[in-house]
Write a protein that holds these residues in place. Structure first.
Motif, PDB file in Angstrom:
ATOM      1  N   GLU A 124       1.532 -10.589   2.976  1.00  0.00           N
ATOM      2  CA  GLU A 124       1.504  -9.989   4.306  1.00  0.00           C
ATOM      3  C   GLU A 124       1.780  -8.086   3.690  1.00  0.00           C
ATOM      4  O   GLU A 124       3.265  -7.750   3.447  1.00  0.00           O
ATOM      5  CB  GLU A 124       2.537 -10.357   3.985  1.00  0.00           C
ATOM      6  N   ALA A 125       0.807  -7.390   3.405  1.00  0.00           N
ATOM      7  CA  ALA A 125       1.051  -6.513   3.214  1.00  0.00           C
ATOM      8  C   ALA A 125       1.581  -5.391   3.591  1.00  0.00           C
ATOM      9  O   ALA A 125       1.181  -5.595   5.181  1.00  0.00           O
ATOM     10  CB  ALA A 125      -0.312  -6.529   2.353  1.00  0.00           C
ATOM     11  N   GLU A 126       2.240  -4.390   3.224  1.00  0.00           N
ATOM     12  CA  GLU A 126       3.309  -4.222   4.056  1.00  0.00           C
ATOM     13  C   GLU A 126       1.722  -2.274   3.980  1.00  0.00           C
ATOM     14  O   GLU A 126       1.834  -2.244   2.477  1.00  0.00           O
ATOM     15  CB  GLU A 126       4.125  -2.810   3.676  1.00  0.00           C
ATOM     16  N   LYS A 127       2.025  -1.528   4.585  1.00  0.00           N
ATOM     17  CA  LYS A 127       1.234   0.071   4.419  1.00  0.00           C
ATOM     18  C   LYS A 127       1.793   1.105   4.446  1.00  0.00           C
ATOM     19  O   LYS A 127       2.609   0.952   5.479  1.00  0.00           O
ATOM     20  CB  LYS A 127      -0.021   0.042   5.585  1.00  0.00           C
ATOM     21  N   LEU A 128       1.790   1.241   3.237  1.00  0.00           N
ATOM     22  CA  LEU A 128       2.844   2.339   3.019  1.00  0.00           C
ATOM     23  C   LEU A 128       1.930   3.662   3.397  1.00  0.00           C
ATOM     24  O   LEU A 128       0.606   4.191   3.419  1.00  0.00           O
ATOM     25  CB  LEU A 128       2.908   2.629   1.320  1.00  0.00           C
ATOM     26  N   GLY A 129       3.524   4.765   3.097  1.00  0.00           N
ATOM     27  CA  GLY A 129       3.209   5.739   4.272  1.00  0.00           C
ATOM     28  C   GLY A 129       2.412   6.810   3.307  1.00  0.00           C
ATOM     29  O   GLY A 129       1.672   7.600   3.480  1.00  0.00           O
ATOM     30  N   LYS A 130       2.864   7.145   1.878  1.00  0.00           N
ATOM     31  CA  LYS A 130       2.325   7.498   1.249  1.00  0.00           C
ATOM     32  C   LYS A 130       0.984   7.395   0.596  1.00  0.00           C
ATOM     33  O   LYS A 130       0.496   6.058   0.584  1.00  0.00           O
ATOM     34  CB  LYS A 130       3.069   7.716  -0.147  1.00  0.00           C
ATOM     35  N   LYS A 131      -0.010   8.410   0.030  1.00  0.00           N
ATOM     36  CA  LYS A 131      -1.018   7.980  -0.697  1.00  0.00           C
ATOM     37  C   LYS A 131      -0.944   7.924  -1.893  1.00  0.00           C
ATOM     38  O   LYS A 131      -1.090   7.921  -2.619  1.00  0.00           O
ATOM     39  CB  LYS A 131      -1.658   9.838  -0.058  1.00  0.00           C
ATOM     40  N   LEU A 132      -2.485   6.536  -1.848  1.00  0.00           N
ATOM     41  CA  LEU A 132      -2.268   6.036  -3.010  1.00  0.00           C
ATOM     42  C   LEU A 132      -2.554   6.916  -4.652  1.00  0.00           C
ATOM     43  O   LEU A 132      -3.331   6.582  -5.254  1.00  0.00           O
ATOM     44  CB  LEU A 132      -3.101   4.986  -2.992  1.00  0.00           C
ATOM     45  N   GLU A 133      -3.841   8.085  -3.231  1.00  0.00           N
ATOM     46  CA  GLU A 133      -4.734   8.582  -4.578  1.00  0.00           C
ATOM     47  C   GLU A 133      -4.106  10.019  -5.400  1.00  0.00           C
ATOM     48  O   GLU A 133      -2.319  10.241  -4.377  1.00  0.00           O
ATOM     49  CB  GLU A 133      -5.976   8.979  -3.550  1.00  0.00           C
ATOM     50  N   ALA A 134      -3.843   9.398  -6.436  1.00  0.00           N
ATOM     51  CA  ALA A 134      -3.191  10.620  -7.369  1.00  0.00           C
ATOM     52  C   ALA A 134      -3.150  11.532  -7.939  1.00  0.00           C
ATOM     53  O   ALA A 134      -4.136   9.881  -9.123  1.00  0.00           O
ATOM     54  CB  ALA A 134      -2.116  10.561  -7.750  1.00  0.00           C
ATOM     55  N   PHE A 135      -4.787  12.667  -8.984  1.00  0.00           N
ATOM     56  CA  PHE A 135      -5.095  12.640 -10.043  1.00  0.00           C
ATOM     57  C   PHE A 135      -4.380  12.723 -11.234  1.00  0.00           C
ATOM     58  O   PHE A 135      -5.572  11.678 -12.196  1.00  0.00           O
ATOM     59  CB  PHE A 135      -5.668  14.221  -9.280  1.00  0.00           C
ATOM     60  N   SER A 136      -3.113  12.623 -10.938  1.00  0.00           N
ATOM     61  CA  SER A 136      -2.644  12.653 -12.162  1.00  0.00           C
ATOM     62  C   SER A 136      -1.594  11.337 -12.495  1.00  0.00           C
ATOM     63  O   SER A 136      -1.336  11.196 -13.884  1.00  0.00           O
ATOM     64  CB  SER A 136      -1.552  13.208 -12.791  1.00  0.00           C
TER      65      SER A 136
ATOM     66  N   LYS B 170       5.390  -0.544  -8.822  1.00  0.00           N
ATOM     67  CA  LYS B 170       5.096  -1.963  -8.578  1.00  0.00           C
ATOM     68  C   LYS B 170       5.433  -2.113  -7.825  1.00  0.00           C
ATOM     69  O   LYS B 170       4.704  -3.021  -6.525  1.00  0.00           O
ATOM     70  CB  LYS B 170       6.436  -2.854  -9.680  1.00  0.00           C
ATOM     71  N   ASN B 171       5.731  -1.824  -6.300  1.00  0.00           N
ATOM     72  CA  ASN B 171       5.622  -2.122  -4.986  1.00  0.00           C
ATOM     73  C   ASN B 171       4.511  -1.100  -4.488  1.00  0.00           C
ATOM     74  O   ASN B 171       4.259  -1.774  -2.608  1.00  0.00           O
ATOM     75  CB  ASN B 171       6.654  -1.678  -4.495  1.00  0.00           C
ATOM     76  N   TRP B 172       3.652  -1.107  -5.140  1.00  0.00           N
ATOM     77  CA  TRP B 172       2.327  -0.426  -4.213  1.00  0.00           C
ATOM     78  C   TRP B 172       1.505  -1.719  -4.176  1.00  0.00           C
ATOM     79  O   TRP B 172       0.741  -1.452  -3.494  1.00  0.00           O
ATOM     80  CB  TRP B 172       1.769   1.170  -4.975  1.00  0.00           C
ATOM     81  N   LEU B 173       1.545  -2.633  -5.194  1.00  0.00           N
ATOM     82  CA  LEU B 173       0.887  -3.892  -5.533  1.00  0.00           C
ATOM     83  C   LEU B 173       0.399  -4.780  -3.947  1.00  0.00           C
ATOM     84  O   LEU B 173      -0.070  -5.534  -4.197  1.00  0.00           O
ATOM     85  CB  LEU B 173       0.789  -4.136  -7.242  1.00  0.00           C
ATOM     86  N   LYS B 174       1.553  -4.179  -3.839  1.00  0.00           N
ATOM     87  CA  LYS B 174       1.553  -4.780  -2.630  1.00  0.00           C
ATOM     88  C   LYS B 174       1.270  -4.587  -1.267  1.00  0.00           C
ATOM     89  O   LYS B 174       1.370  -4.825   0.272  1.00  0.00           O
ATOM     90  CB  LYS B 174       2.966  -6.071  -2.302  1.00  0.00           C
ATOM     91  N   SER B 175       0.638  -3.522  -1.155  1.00  0.00           N
ATOM     92  CA  SER B 175       0.802  -2.598   0.093  1.00  0.00           C
ATOM     93  C   SER B 175      -0.812  -2.694   0.174  1.00  0.00           C
ATOM     94  O   SER B 175      -1.729  -3.228  -0.295  1.00  0.00           O
ATOM     95  CB  SER B 175       0.844  -1.106  -0.473  1.00  0.00           C
ATOM     96  N   GLN B 176      -0.920  -2.112   1.712  1.00  0.00           N
ATOM     97  CA  GLN B 176      -2.497  -2.622   2.128  1.00  0.00           C
ATOM     98  C   GLN B 176      -3.014  -1.318   1.502  1.00  0.00           C
ATOM     99  O   GLN B 176      -4.519  -1.576   1.618  1.00  0.00           O
ATOM    100  CB  GLN B 176      -2.464  -2.433   3.956  1.00  0.00           C
ATOM    101  N   ASN B 177      -2.556  -0.241   1.105  1.00  0.00           N
ATOM    102  CA  ASN B 177      -3.074   0.618   0.885  1.00  0.00           C
ATOM    103  C   ASN B 177      -3.798   0.031  -0.551  1.00  0.00           C
ATOM    104  O   ASN B 177      -5.145   1.208  -0.677  1.00  0.00           O
ATOM    105  CB  ASN B 177      -2.313   1.470   0.571  1.00  0.00           C
ATOM    106  N   PHE B 178      -3.142  -0.116  -1.566  1.00  0.00           N
ATOM    107  CA  PHE B 178      -3.612  -0.843  -2.170  1.00  0.00           C
ATOM    108  C   PHE B 178      -5.034  -1.354  -2.441  1.00  0.00           C
ATOM    109  O   PHE B 178      -5.498  -1.245  -3.009  1.00  0.00           O
ATOM    110  CB  PHE B 178      -2.914  -1.652  -3.493  1.00  0.00           C
ATOM    111  N   GLN B 179      -5.075  -2.693  -1.581  1.00  0.00           N
ATOM    112  CA  GLN B 179      -5.287  -3.109  -0.660  1.00  0.00           C
ATOM    113  C   GLN B 179      -7.062  -3.421  -1.269  1.00  0.00           C
ATOM    114  O   GLN B 179      -8.216  -2.847  -1.645  1.00  0.00           O
ATOM    115  CB  GLN B 179      -5.529  -4.755   0.309  1.00  0.00           C
ATOM    116  N   GLU B 180      -6.649  -2.076   0.234  1.00  0.00           N
ATOM    117  CA  GLU B 180      -8.265  -0.955   0.245  1.00  0.00           C
ATOM    118  C   GLU B 180      -8.937  -0.665  -0.149  1.00  0.00           C
ATOM    119  O   GLU B 180      -9.613  -0.261  -0.649  1.00  0.00           O
ATOM    120  CB  GLU B 180      -7.800  -0.618   1.523  1.00  0.00           C
ATOM    121  N   GLN B 181      -7.810   0.184  -1.619  1.00  0.00           N
ATOM    122  CA  GLN B 181      -8.635   1.255  -2.219  1.00  0.00           C
ATOM    123  C   GLN B 181      -9.156   0.146  -3.386  1.00  0.00           C
ATOM    124  O   GLN B 181      -9.673   0.967  -3.652  1.00  0.00           O
ATOM    125  CB  GLN B 181      -7.106   1.882  -3.198  1.00  0.00           C
TER     126      GLN B 181
END
Length: 593
Positions: A451-463, A469-480
């Motif tokens: 039941e992952a939600e898609k976050l609007g913020k980009k997962l990729e971050a150089f720094s 923690k909330n990113w771990l359940k996002s669709q972005n995280f699974q795709e990444q």
């Protein structure tokens, strides 16, 4: 017998001491006599126990507070960053006709006077006219930061208007170096040794104060000017005159200080010009200044990398690449500095792994640590084919593996990806096989929800080294996670896709990916994984067929190394084209971000 016994007891009681009484009297004596001996034995026993336990004690000589990656060099070069700051030299003395009131206090530069002086300098190489121009130039460079000042003849230097102000700066910056060389008979390619020999030249005695004034004023302009173009122009002309710093050691220290500061903090063009000065200084003054430039750039970079700034990714990449370029000018000297720094990284990594000390772990978990690793990985990768850097290579690989083992949770996805990218780069540049499949495939085990939600913020971050923690359940995280696995394995397999052992290398990763696809419920990701599996299996079959047709023994090292080398050059190979599509897609994604 009875009387004898009674008399004997009476005699003994009167004349002989009882054992208990004797012991009571002797006890203090023995205590005093053997106290030091017993203490000595106890101390020796304790020391023996310490010696026996010493190999088991971890890091007895230092703790995490003693391991600093931004101050690792024994040589104290800090004076370079704090010395040479005085601007004691004022205006140059001029020959003044005191009867002529027009050129005494104050002396105003108008457009016509400027044209006349410029003509004298251009056509006649007039030193007197150049002195006047340098004094007005100094007044312009220090405008608003100090009074116009006076020479020994009590002359004040003022400039009539803004156009004249700009013109005197531009003319002196453009013409001063060429005029100095013409008067002294120096070519554009003269070396520092020629400058050092000028002390025997009588012309140098009169020209040295002029060169000193020009360099000081231009450095101040580059450091303090509010206009970016003027600062860049000033640095550009200082670079042309860098050989003259051989005659002024204090100014050489100061230009290194200014250039390092502008390299780290300046805009792109300003930072580039500052680096070019540092690069030229390290080449012209190699023995005196290479270590100084390298160390101070290293320290400035690490101190600055934690400061968030606009376009920090591109800025840090430029700083890293320029630092590596400087190190590559003298790999032998850079090797010694890199060895010291990487040793510190290894000590901290080992301490964190063995003790799980919170502070040591936090140091490794910092931008400073990861950027330091990134510096030396790229230095080794840039030079490992031409120089013997094997000890550094093996040590940095151990450091990277230690970091990857220390941070294994899903919140450290980006840090793990970075570690694997480092290992892939080192493997590709050195030609040494570095196993990364297990590190990559562990990312498939990160738990995700259906039941992952898609976050609007980009997962990729150089720094970013630790995800929220909330990113771990996002669709972005699974795709990444999946895209990272595919990209990292694709790079790894591309290096060995024509190697004779590719079937063994790829079999287990393919099995793990199949199992992942069986339990995954995300159709889009399953298609990506399936296509990757198909391409890898096609390449396994291709290598296997060629291997079955091979007529040489596995012990024939020369034939094994030559296996499929002609096919490797073919860019139309199926897996090669697939790999290139993966890289192109990755680069396109990064550009969009």
């Amino acid at each position: 017998m009875g009387k004898l016994g009674k008399k004997a007891r009476k005699f003994a009681k009167k004349n002989l001491q009882s054992v208990e009484k004797r012991n009571r009297k002797l006890k203090p004596f023995f205590k005093k006599k053997f106290a030091k001996r017993n203490e000595r034995h106890e101390v020796e026993d304790e020391e023996e126990k310490k010696v026996e336990k010493q190999p088991k004690k971890r890091f007895p000589e230092e703790d995490h507070l003693d391991i600093c990656i931004d101050a690792v060099f024994n040589k104290d070069d800090g004076e370079v960053l704090s010395g040479g700051d005085s601007d004691t030299d004022g205006f140059l003395d001029e020959l003044v006709d005191e009867a002529d009131s027009d050129i005494t206090n104050p002396k105003v530069l108008s457009g016509s006077v400027l044209s006349s002086c410029c003509e004298l300098v251009d056509e006649q190489q007039s030193v007197e006219a150049l002195i006047s121009l340098l004094n007005w130039y100094r007044a312009a460079c220090y405008y608003g930061r100090e009074s116009s000042g006076m020479t020994g003849s009590d002359i004040q230097y003022d400039i009539e208007d803004s156009d004249t102000f700009a013109n005197v700066i531009v003319f002196v910056l453009q013409k001063a170096d060429n005029t100095f060389r013409n008067v002294l008979g120096l070519s554009d390619s003269c070396r520092k040794e020629k400058i050092l020999k000028l002390k025997n030249n009588p012309k140098w005695d009169s020209l040295k104060p002029l060169v000193n004034s020009f360099l000081r004023s231009t450095m101040h302009l580059a450091k303090q000017a509010g206009d970016l173009e003027i600062k860049v122009f000033a640095l550009t002309q200082l670079r042309v005159s860098v050989v003259f710093f051989a005659a002024f050691p204090d100014l050489l220290k100061k230009i290194i200080k200014i250039s390092v500061h502008l390299w780290v903090t300046g805009e792109v063009t300003l930072s580039q010009q500052a680096f070019l000065i540092l690069k030229d200084i390290s080449m012209v003054f190699n023995l005196e200044c290479f270590d100084t430039c390298l160390i101070n750039m290293y320290k400035a970079f690490l101190q600055d990398c934690d400061i968030p700034m606009a376009n920090s990714e591109q800025r840090l990449l430029f700083l890293r690449d320029s630092f590596v370029e400087l190190c590559s000018q003298d790999v032998q000297k850079s090797y010694a500095k890199a060895s010291v720094s990487i040793t510190q990284l290894a000590k901290l990594s080992k301490m964190a792994l063995t003790t799980k000390n919170k502070e040591a772990v936090e140091k490794i978990h910092s931008e400073q640590y990861t950027n330091c690793v990134d510096l030396w990985v790229n230095f080794i990768a840039a030079n490992v084919q031409d120089c013997d850097l094997q000890p550094l290579l093996y040590t940095i690989i151990q450091v990277i593996n230690g970091v990857a083992q220390l941070f294994i949770g899903p919140r450290y996805l980006l840090l793990r990806v970075k570690c694997i990218q480092w290992l892939n780069l080192l493997s590709c540049k050195s030609g040494i096989f570095i196993p990364i499949a297990s590190l990559v495939l562990d990312m498939l085990e990160y738990k995700t929800t259906n039941e992952a939600e898609k976050l609007g913020k980009k997962l990729e971050a150089f720094s970013t080294v630790k995800l929220p923690k909330n990113w771990l359940k996002s669709q972005n995280f699974q795709e990444q996670c999946i895209f990272s696995v595919i990209e990292l394995l694709a790079v790894h397999f591309a290096q060995w896709s024509f190697h004779i052992s590719f079937p063994e290398l790829a079999t287990i990763p393919v099995m793990r990916l199949r199992k992942f696809n069986e339990r995954s419920t995300m159709e889009g990701l399953k298609r990506v994984v399936k296509r990757f599996i198909e391409q890898v299996e096609l390449n396994i079959e291709f290598v296997q067929r060629k291997r079955d047709d091979a007529a040489f023994s596995p012990n024939d090292q020369q034939s094994t190394e030559a296996f499929l080398q002609l096919e490797k050059r073919n860019t139309n190979a199926s897996y090669t084209q697939y790999y290139q599509s993966i890289i192109d897609k990755s680069l396109g994604t990064k550009k969009k971000k």
